[in-house]
Design a protein around this motif. Structure first.
Motif, PDB file in Angstrom:
ATOM      1  N   ALA A 147       0.842  -1.210   0.000  1.00 54.91           N
ATOM      2  CA  ALA A 147       0.000   0.000   0.000  1.00 54.91           C
ATOM      3  C   ALA A 147       0.876   1.259   0.000  1.00 54.91           C
ATOM      4  O   ALA A 147       0.630   2.205  -0.751  1.00 54.91           O
ATOM      5  CB  ALA A 147      -0.926  -0.012   1.211  1.00 54.91           C
ATOM      6  N   ALA A 150       2.306   1.636  -3.399  1.00 52.65           N
ATOM      7  CA  ALA A 150       1.304   2.118  -4.360  1.00 52.65           C
ATOM      8  C   ALA A 150       1.058   3.609  -4.152  1.00 52.65           C
ATOM      9  O   ALA A 150       0.919   4.372  -5.113  1.00 52.65           O
ATOM     10  CB  ALA A 150       0.005   1.333  -4.198  1.00 52.65           C
ATOM     11  N   PHE A 186      -7.592   5.476   0.054  1.00 52.47           N
ATOM     12  CA  PHE A 186      -7.200   4.076   0.305  1.00 52.47           C
ATOM     13  C   PHE A 186      -8.160   3.411   1.286  1.00 52.47           C
ATOM     14  O   PHE A 186      -8.214   2.205   1.376  1.00 52.47           O
ATOM     15  CB  PHE A 186      -5.772   3.992   0.855  1.00 52.47           C
ATOM     16  CG  PHE A 186      -4.700   4.020  -0.208  1.00 52.47           C
ATOM     17  CD1 PHE A 186      -4.823   4.831  -1.325  1.00 52.47           C
ATOM     18  CD2 PHE A 186      -3.558   3.240  -0.088  1.00 52.47           C
ATOM     19  CE1 PHE A 186      -3.838   4.863  -2.306  1.00 52.47           C
ATOM     20  CE2 PHE A 186      -2.564   3.260  -1.062  1.00 52.47           C
ATOM     21  CZ  PHE A 186      -2.711   4.073  -2.171  1.00 52.47           C
ATOM     22  N   GLY A 191      -9.659  -0.744  -1.696  1.00 54.71           N
ATOM     23  CA  GLY A 191      -8.520  -0.354  -0.873  1.00 54.71           C
ATOM     24  C   GLY A 191      -8.442  -1.273   0.323  1.00 54.71           C
ATOM     25  O   GLY A 191      -8.750  -2.460   0.214  1.00 54.71           O
ATOM     26  N   ALA A 203      -4.950  -4.933   2.514  1.00 52.86           N
ATOM     27  CA  ALA A 203      -4.039  -3.993   1.853  1.00 52.86           C
ATOM     28  C   ALA A 203      -3.040  -4.761   0.989  1.00 52.86           C
ATOM     29  O   ALA A 203      -2.800  -4.418  -0.176  1.00 52.86           O
ATOM     30  CB  ALA A 203      -3.299  -3.154   2.896  1.00 52.86           C
ATOM     31  N   HIS A 206      -4.848  -6.315  -2.028  1.00 51.90           N
ATOM     32  CA  HIS A 206      -5.351  -5.361  -3.017  1.00 51.90           C
ATOM     33  C   HIS A 206      -4.213  -4.667  -3.770  1.00 51.90           C
ATOM     34  O   HIS A 206      -4.292  -4.467  -4.980  1.00 51.90           O
ATOM     35  CB  HIS A 206      -6.247  -4.323  -2.332  1.00 51.90           C
ATOM     36  CG  HIS A 206      -6.839  -3.330  -3.284  1.00 51.90           C
ATOM     37  ND1 HIS A 206      -7.947  -3.621  -4.045  1.00 51.90           N
ATOM     38  CD2 HIS A 206      -6.445  -2.074  -3.637  1.00 51.90           C
ATOM     39  CE1 HIS A 206      -8.230  -2.579  -4.810  1.00 51.90           C
ATOM     40  NE2 HIS A 206      -7.336  -1.628  -4.582  1.00 51.90           N
ATOM     41  N   TYR A 207      -3.184  -4.252  -3.037  1.00 52.76           N
ATOM     42  CA  TYR A 207      -2.183  -3.377  -3.647  1.00 52.76           C
ATOM     43  C   TYR A 207      -0.961  -4.096  -4.220  1.00 52.76           C
ATOM     44  O   TYR A 207      -0.231  -3.506  -5.013  1.00 52.76           O
ATOM     45  CB  TYR A 207      -1.721  -2.314  -2.632  1.00 52.76           C
ATOM     46  CG  TYR A 207      -2.790  -1.286  -2.359  1.00 52.76           C
ATOM     47  CD1 TYR A 207      -3.112  -0.326  -3.315  1.00 52.76           C
ATOM     48  CD2 TYR A 207      -3.499  -1.279  -1.163  1.00 52.76           C
ATOM     49  CE1 TYR A 207      -4.121   0.614  -3.079  1.00 52.76           C
ATOM     50  CE2 TYR A 207      -4.499  -0.348  -0.915  1.00 52.76           C
ATOM     51  CZ  TYR A 207      -4.812   0.596  -1.881  1.00 52.76           C
ATOM     52  OH  TYR A 207      -5.798   1.512  -1.663  1.00 52.76           O
ATOM     53  N   ASP A 209       1.487  -6.216  -6.533  1.00 54.21           N
ATOM     54  CA  ASP A 209       1.453  -6.559  -7.960  1.00 54.21           C
ATOM     55  C   ASP A 209       1.186  -8.051  -8.146  1.00 54.21           C
ATOM     56  O   ASP A 209       0.520  -8.458  -9.081  1.00 54.21           O
ATOM     57  CB  ASP A 209       2.797  -6.203  -8.615  1.00 54.21           C
ATOM     58  CG  ASP A 209       3.087  -4.712  -8.527  1.00 54.21           C
ATOM     59  OD1 ASP A 209       2.144  -3.920  -8.701  1.00 54.21           O
ATOM     60  OD2 ASP A 209       4.252  -4.348  -8.247  1.00 54.21           O
TER      61      ASP A 209
END
Ligand code: ADP
Length: 476
Positions: A147, A150, A186, A191, A203, A206-207, A209
């Protein structure tokens, strides 16, 4: 390929579960393949003690209202490691996550936000002139690293997030969000918000790669409502970024031919030592020496996850069949109490040791005939693999990594016993199957040979992580 490996515990310095074993073995396996891997860890006292001489590489003002923190460089068993020296957060008694009474530290959101935040600061080459190509973070404690990366945006390192156990999520009240210093948006469905709360594992999911988890079956299971712990929708939407990579076994630690913690060493061709280990285990625990049945071993956290309540329920059947049990574990008070009572009632058949004891864990794995792992869910599981390596046939539920590592005796390449349903009757029926195979020593011996042939070396898994990194940073 420069990889910052962000986590919280590393065997043998600090261990609360299998995560520490993985963190001790995977980085060296990646280094052997040529990657420049460096650990990033909170400076917990036990880790600092193991790291020896440290060199300070930076001093940082943080956004978390702490005194400036130091980043210091050292090594853990030869692996380069950076430590976040923030005594007000990390120099505490108890384990990394809870106080001595087992209560979560009230400022855990800040303690572990700092870990993710520092990880992202590495992208600025702020420390040591070293910038990672990949930030690989582990479990909820390091879930904010992707997070913060990002949020930083721009030319940033690739992020990989590994889930070792989805049921521990790091959830905190909404009011804590402001203190994390992440962009306001976020905190939303797209988020790290989860039903109105801050959720660290979300987190990461979701964030990052790429997401990995520690077995192919668990990677599928967590996309279902039964095992997804509420994250199944998100995980399904990210299925293309999610892979399951099986953990390995560290042969330096878990090899019956060289294990210094067991009373006699052995291998598949020379099993006399295993019989010595069994007798020594029985004697050491006060178990009867003349039992007709197999000796079952269990080394486990005593939590609902591990299904040991099923074992407690099936104990009458285990002892009626002439079996014995050696159990080492700690956790839920009612399970501890239940097993203690069973041992008191049947001291020659059931031995229970409550607590954490690495030496005894090895002696049980080596001395038992069967390793019992009846988990309700199991991301990977290590003790069944230790059992295979030590010729101690695993008896497991067909779930998660257990399903990926143990093959039932019913098929020619079988090396253990697998049952399906999560109930005492199903485990009881599996125990009966164990007893019937036990009465056929040549079949038992064939299963054991097959078990000891299983190869769970770390190299193939480490190669898969490296491929994943290269997919994100092809030219690094
Ligand atoms: P988890 O990480 O969910 O606890 P794993 O099977 O992946 O389960 O890893 C557990 C690790 O912790 C293994 O190395 C096991 O030997 C060890 N372990 C669990 N309980 C104990 C205990 N009471 N004493 C010593 N080692 C233990």
């Amino acid at each position: 390929m420069q990889v910052l490996y962000v986590s919280t515990e590393v065997y043998p310095a600090l261990k609360t579960g299998g995560l520490a074993d993985v963190n001790a073995a995977l980085p060296p396996a990646l280094i052997r393949l040529g990657a420049d891997v460096r650990l990033l860890l909170p400076a917990f006292p036990a880790l600092l003690k193991a790291a020896g001489q440290l060199e300070r590489v930076a001093k940082l003002d943080t956004v978390f209202g702490t005194a400036p923190v130091e980043i210091s460089r050292g090594t853990l068993d030869g692996v380069p490691a950076y430590f976040i020296v923030a005594p007000e957060f990390y120099a505490r008694r108890g384990n990394p996550y809870t106080d001595a009474k087992g209560q979560d530290w009230p400022d855990n959101h800040l303690r572990f936000a700092l870990l993710g935040w520092v990880a992202a600061r590495f992208a600025d080459s702020a420390f040591d002139g070293w910038r990672p190509d990949i930030v690989h973070s582990h479990d909820w404690h390091a879930g904010l690293a992707p997070a913060y990366l990002a949020a930083r945006g721009g030319d940033r390192p690739g992020s990989v997030f590994t889930v070792h156990n989805l049921s521990y999520q790091g959830q905190f009240p909404a009011e804590t969000f402001g203190a994390l210093h992440l962009p306001p948006h976020f905190f939303g469905l797209q988020g790290l918000e989860f039903y109105g709360k801050v959720n660290f594992i979300k987190a990461g999911l979701h964030y990052a790669d790429r997401i990995t988890t520690v077995s192919p079956t668990y990677a599928r299971e967590i996309q279902t409502p039964q095992q997804g712990c509420g994250m199944e929708g998100l995980l399904r939407s990210r299925a293309g970024a999610l892979t399951g990579i099986l953990n390995g076994v560290d042969p330096q630690e878990w090899n019956p031919a060289s294990d210094p913690r067991i009373p006699a060493r052995y291998d598949a061709g020379h099993l006399e030592g295993k019989a010595v280990c069994k007798t020594a285990l029985q004697t050491g625990l006060g178990l009867g020496l003349n039992a007709a049945g197999p000796l079952f071993g269990a080394v486990s956290r005593l939590t609902t996850q591990k299904g040991l309540d099923l074992l407690l329920g099936a104990l009458p059947r285990l002892t009626a069949g002439g079996g014995q049990l050696a159990l080492l574990g700690a956790g839920d008070a009612d399970l501890e109490q239940g097993f203690r009572a069973a041992a008191a009632a049947h001291p020659r058949a059931v031995a229970v040791r409550i607590g954490y004891d690495e030496d005894r864990a090895h002696r049980i794995v080596a001395g038992a005939d069967v390793m019992v792992v009846p988990s309700r869910f199991e991301p990977c599981g290590l003790t069944q693999m230790y059992g295979l390596a030590y010729g101690t046939l695993p008896l497991v539920r067909r779930v998660g990594g257990l399903a990926d590592t143990v093959t039932d005796a019913a098929v020619p390449e079988g090396d253990g016993f697998v049952f399906e349903e999560t109930n005492v009757a199903a485990l009881g029926a599996a125990l009966e199957r164990v007893f019937s195979v036990w009465r056929e020593p040549h079949i038992w011996a064939a299963l054991r040979r097959q078990a000891m042939r299983a190869d769970f070396g770390w190299e193939p898994s480490a190669r898969r992580y490296l491929d994943l990194y290269r997919g994100l940073r092809p030219h690094a």
